[in-house]
Enzyme design. Structure first.
Site, PDB file in Angstrom:
ATOM      1  N   ARG A   1      -0.869  -8.525  13.457  1.00  0.00           N
ATOM      2  CA  ARG A   1      -1.378  -7.546  12.480  1.00  0.00           C
ATOM      3  C   ARG A   1      -2.191  -8.251  11.395  1.00  0.00           C
ATOM      4  O   ARG A   1      -3.231  -7.740  10.953  1.00  0.00           O
ATOM      5  CB  ARG A   1      -0.211  -6.764  11.849  1.00  0.00           C
TER       6      ARG A   1
ATOM      7  N   ARG B   1      -9.947   1.009   8.613  1.00  0.00           N
ATOM      8  CA  ARG B   1      -9.629  -0.395   8.883  1.00  0.00           C
ATOM      9  C   ARG B   1     -10.761  -1.104   9.591  1.00  0.00           C
ATOM     10  O   ARG B   1     -10.710  -2.314   9.760  1.00  0.00           O
ATOM     11  CB  ARG B   1      -8.401  -0.461   9.789  1.00  0.00           C
TER      12      ARG B   1
ATOM     13  N   ARG C   1      11.355  -1.804  10.671  1.00  0.00           N
ATOM     14  CA  ARG C   1      10.279  -1.294  11.526  1.00  0.00           C
ATOM     15  C   ARG C   1      10.129  -2.182  12.759  1.00  0.00           C
ATOM     16  O   ARG C   1      10.218  -3.407  12.666  1.00  0.00           O
ATOM     17  CB  ARG C   1       8.973  -1.234  10.737  1.00  0.00           C
TER      18      ARG C   1
ATOM     19  N   ARG D   1      11.802  -6.153   4.703  1.00  0.00           N
ATOM     20  CA  ARG D   1      11.647  -4.709   4.426  1.00  0.00           C
ATOM     21  C   ARG D   1      12.679  -3.855   5.169  1.00  0.00           C
ATOM     22  O   ARG D   1      12.971  -4.075   6.329  1.00  0.00           O
ATOM     23  CB  ARG D   1      10.238  -4.270   4.842  1.00  0.00           C
TER      24      ARG D   1
ATOM     25  N   LYS E   1       0.835  -1.210   0.000  1.00  0.00           N
ATOM     26  CA  LYS E   1       0.000   0.000   0.000  1.00  0.00           C
ATOM     27  C   LYS E   1       0.871   1.263   0.000  1.00  0.00           C
ATOM     28  O   LYS E   1       0.642   2.188  -0.778  1.00  0.00           O
ATOM     29  CB  LYS E   1      -0.930   0.000   1.232  1.00  0.00           C
TER      30      LYS E   1
HETATM   31  P1  AP5 Z   1       4.914  -1.688   1.774  1.00  0.00           P
HETATM   32  O1  AP5 Z   1       4.550  -0.834   0.613  1.00  0.00           O
HETATM   33  O2  AP5 Z   1       5.758  -1.078   2.843  1.00  0.00           O
HETATM   34  O3  AP5 Z   1       3.601  -2.394   2.390  1.00  0.00           O
HETATM   35  P2  AP5 Z   1       2.362  -1.776   3.176  1.00  0.00           P
HETATM   36  O4  AP5 Z   1       1.136  -2.425   2.639  1.00  0.00           O
HETATM   37  O5  AP5 Z   1       2.413  -0.288   3.158  1.00  0.00           O
HETATM   38  O6  AP5 Z   1       2.670  -2.379   4.613  1.00  0.00           O
HETATM   39  P3  AP5 Z   1       2.547  -1.755   6.084  1.00  0.00           P
HETATM   40  O7  AP5 Z   1       3.334  -2.679   6.980  1.00  0.00           O
HETATM   41  O8  AP5 Z   1       2.955  -0.310   6.122  1.00  0.00           O
HETATM   42  O9  AP5 Z   1       1.036  -1.898   6.355  1.00  0.00           O
HETATM   43  P4  AP5 Z   1       0.313  -1.949   7.704  1.00  0.00           P
HETATM   44  O10 AP5 Z   1      -1.075  -1.725   7.294  1.00  0.00           O
HETATM   45  O11 AP5 Z   1       0.579  -3.153   8.520  1.00  0.00           O
HETATM   46  O12 AP5 Z   1       1.027  -0.795   8.567  1.00  0.00           O
HETATM   47  P5  AP5 Z   1       0.602   0.692   8.949  1.00  0.00           P
HETATM   48  O13 AP5 Z   1       1.824   1.499   8.983  1.00  0.00           O
HETATM   49  O14 AP5 Z   1      -0.546   1.141   8.136  1.00  0.00           O
HETATM   50  O15 AP5 Z   1       5.672  -2.982   1.185  1.00  0.00           O
HETATM   51  C1  AP5 Z   1       6.163  -4.002   2.043  1.00  0.00           C
HETATM   52  C2  AP5 Z   1       7.454  -4.597   1.448  1.00  0.00           C
HETATM   53  O16 AP5 Z   1       7.143  -5.254   0.215  1.00  0.00           O
HETATM   54  C3  AP5 Z   1       8.534  -3.548   1.106  1.00  0.00           C
HETATM   55  O17 AP5 Z   1       9.777  -4.091   1.423  1.00  0.00           O
HETATM   56  C4  AP5 Z   1       8.384  -3.327  -0.417  1.00  0.00           C
HETATM   57  O18 AP5 Z   1       9.631  -3.003  -1.009  1.00  0.00           O
HETATM   58  C5  AP5 Z   1       7.870  -4.684  -0.875  1.00  0.00           C
HETATM   59  N1  AP5 Z   1       6.928  -4.614  -2.001  1.00  0.00           N
HETATM   60  C6  AP5 Z   1       5.890  -3.759  -2.150  1.00  0.00           C
HETATM   61  N2  AP5 Z   1       5.190  -4.024  -3.273  1.00  0.00           N
HETATM   62  C7  AP5 Z   1       5.809  -5.103  -3.847  1.00  0.00           C
HETATM   63  C8  AP5 Z   1       5.548  -5.879  -5.013  1.00  0.00           C
HETATM   64  N3  AP5 Z   1       4.495  -5.607  -5.826  1.00  0.00           N
HETATM   65  N4  AP5 Z   1       6.388  -6.911  -5.292  1.00  0.00           N
HETATM   66  C9  AP5 Z   1       7.423  -7.199  -4.471  1.00  0.00           C
HETATM   67  N5  AP5 Z   1       7.717  -6.509  -3.348  1.00  0.00           N
HETATM   68  C10 AP5 Z   1       6.911  -5.465  -3.037  1.00  0.00           C
HETATM   69  O19 AP5 Z   1       0.030   0.469  10.432  1.00  0.00           O
HETATM   70  C11 AP5 Z   1       0.897   0.181  11.508  1.00  0.00           C
HETATM   71  C12 AP5 Z   1       0.107   0.177  12.817  1.00  0.00           C
HETATM   72  O20 AP5 Z   1      -0.494   1.468  13.032  1.00  0.00           O
HETATM   73  C13 AP5 Z   1      -1.069  -0.807  12.900  1.00  0.00           C
HETATM   74  O21 AP5 Z   1      -0.629  -2.093  13.296  1.00  0.00           O
HETATM   75  C14 AP5 Z   1      -1.948  -0.128  13.969  1.00  0.00           C
HETATM   76  O22 AP5 Z   1      -1.419  -0.338  15.264  1.00  0.00           O
HETATM   77  C15 AP5 Z   1      -1.793   1.343  13.636  1.00  0.00           C
HETATM   78  N6  AP5 Z   1      -2.806   1.855  12.674  1.00  0.00           N
HETATM   79  C16 AP5 Z   1      -2.545   2.361  11.436  1.00  0.00           C
HETATM   80  N7  AP5 Z   1      -3.693   2.746  10.830  1.00  0.00           N
HETATM   81  C17 AP5 Z   1      -4.693   2.464  11.700  1.00  0.00           C
HETATM   82  C18 AP5 Z   1      -6.109   2.587  11.636  1.00  0.00           C
HETATM   83  N8  AP5 Z   1      -6.730   3.093  10.535  1.00  0.00           N
HETATM   84  N9  AP5 Z   1      -6.841   2.190  12.707  1.00  0.00           N
HETATM   85  C19 AP5 Z   1      -6.239   1.694  13.820  1.00  0.00           C
HETATM   86  N10 AP5 Z   1      -4.897   1.534  13.937  1.00  0.00           N
HETATM   87  C20 AP5 Z   1      -4.121   1.908  12.885  1.00  0.00           C
END
Ligand code: AP5
Length: 219
Positions: free
Chosen positions: A167, A85, A156, A124, A13
């Site tokens: 998660r 979410r 991270r 990552r 994402k």
């Molecule tokens: P990347 O693009 O970093 O993946 P991502 O989907 O952004 O993953 P996140 O870990 O950021 O998602 P998340 O939803 O768990 O975390 P968030 O920060 O939102 O890609 C991942 C890897 O794959 C990279 O190494 C990249 O190079 C590689 N890659 C990407 N695309 C590829 C492809 N097509 N092919 C091959 N490789 C590829 O949330 C963190 C925490 O915040 C949550 O656990 C929660 O505690 C809190 N939080 C955040 N939002 C909310 C909410 N709305 N409500 C409640 N709590 C929340």
């Protein structure tokens, strides 16, 4: 048009948000990045969110909705990365967009299996200054783990097996109810992508949906 990215952790994402926000003039609103910034500043939101972030659990809806409301009020067409979410967050977003006379958002659903989620997150590396991500296999970082701007790359804190599992489970628990809600309220404004595809293929599929004209919001 506002855009929502929904999918499991590590589905790409953030990677796609960085590409598509430039191409379509959107402003990325990553609730994860915003929460991590509050935690870094050690302000009240950061202190409230800390325990949830550490354990991979969802931060309470009221905290998240306040953060998002402030971002919406700054204007622009937005690309929501990791929000909503929960169904409660989705309903709140519908209300906020309606109050501001905005059209229907486009929902992009990233599909990725659990094995690949682990592979993505265990490999990552992130530049904490720019948000640029690398991957040990798919997009290798510089060998010394120092990015081109001189910033040391980091893993991270929540990219540990136990937290990744939490998660992923949290995502699975909320996904059906949220998708049900959006299937009824968004109609055709949903695109599903196979997130295992290469980065440019995923971007192309999402970009292809942008030509569709926005419709007025339905409940
Ligand atoms: P990347 O693009 O970093 O993946 P991502 O989907 O952004 O993953 P996140 O870990 O950021 O998602 P998340 O939803 O768990 O975390 P968030 O920060 O939102 O890609 C991942 C890897 O794959 C990279 O190494 C990249 O190079 C590689 N890659 C990407 N695309 C590829 C492809 N097509 N092919 C091959 N490789 C590829 O949330 C963190 C925490 O915040 C949550 O656990 C929660 O505690 C809190 N939080 C955040 N939002 C909310 C909410 N709305 N409500 C409640 N709590 C929340």
């Amino acid at each position: 048009m506002d855009v929502i990215f929904f999918g499991p952790p590590g589905a790409g994402k953030g990677t796609q948000a960085k590409i598509l926000q430039q191409r379509f003039g959107l402003r990325q609103v990553s609730t994860g990045d915003l929460l991590r910034e509050h935690r870094r500043r050690e302000d009240e939101i950061g202190r409230r969110a800390q325990a949830y972030l550490d354990r991979g659990l969802l931060v309470p809806d009221d905290v998240i909705i306040d953060i998002v409301r402030a971002e919406i009020d700054r204007g622009d067409d937005l690309l929501f990365d990791g929000f909503p979410r929960t169904r409660a967050q989705a309903e709140a977003l519908t209300g906020l967009l309606q109050e501001r006379g905005k059209g229907l958002p486009l929902l992009v659903v990233f599909n990725l299996d659990k094995e690949e989620v682990f592979r993505r997150l265990m490999g990552r590396w992130t530049n904490p200054r720019t948000g640029r991500v690398y991957h040990d296999i798919y997009d290798p970082p510089p060998p010394n783990k120092i990015d081109v701007d001189g910033t040391p790359l980091v893993r991270r804190a929540d990219d540990q097996p136990e937290t990744i599992q939490t998660r992923y489970d949290v995502y699975r628990n909320e996904a059906e109810e949220l998708l049900d809600y959006y299937r009824r309220s968004l109609g055709d404004n949903i695109v599903e992508v196979d997130a295992r595809s290469p980065v440019d293929v995923v971007s192309g599929k999402i970009a292809g949906k942008f030509s569709a004209p926005p419709r007025s919001l339905r409940q």
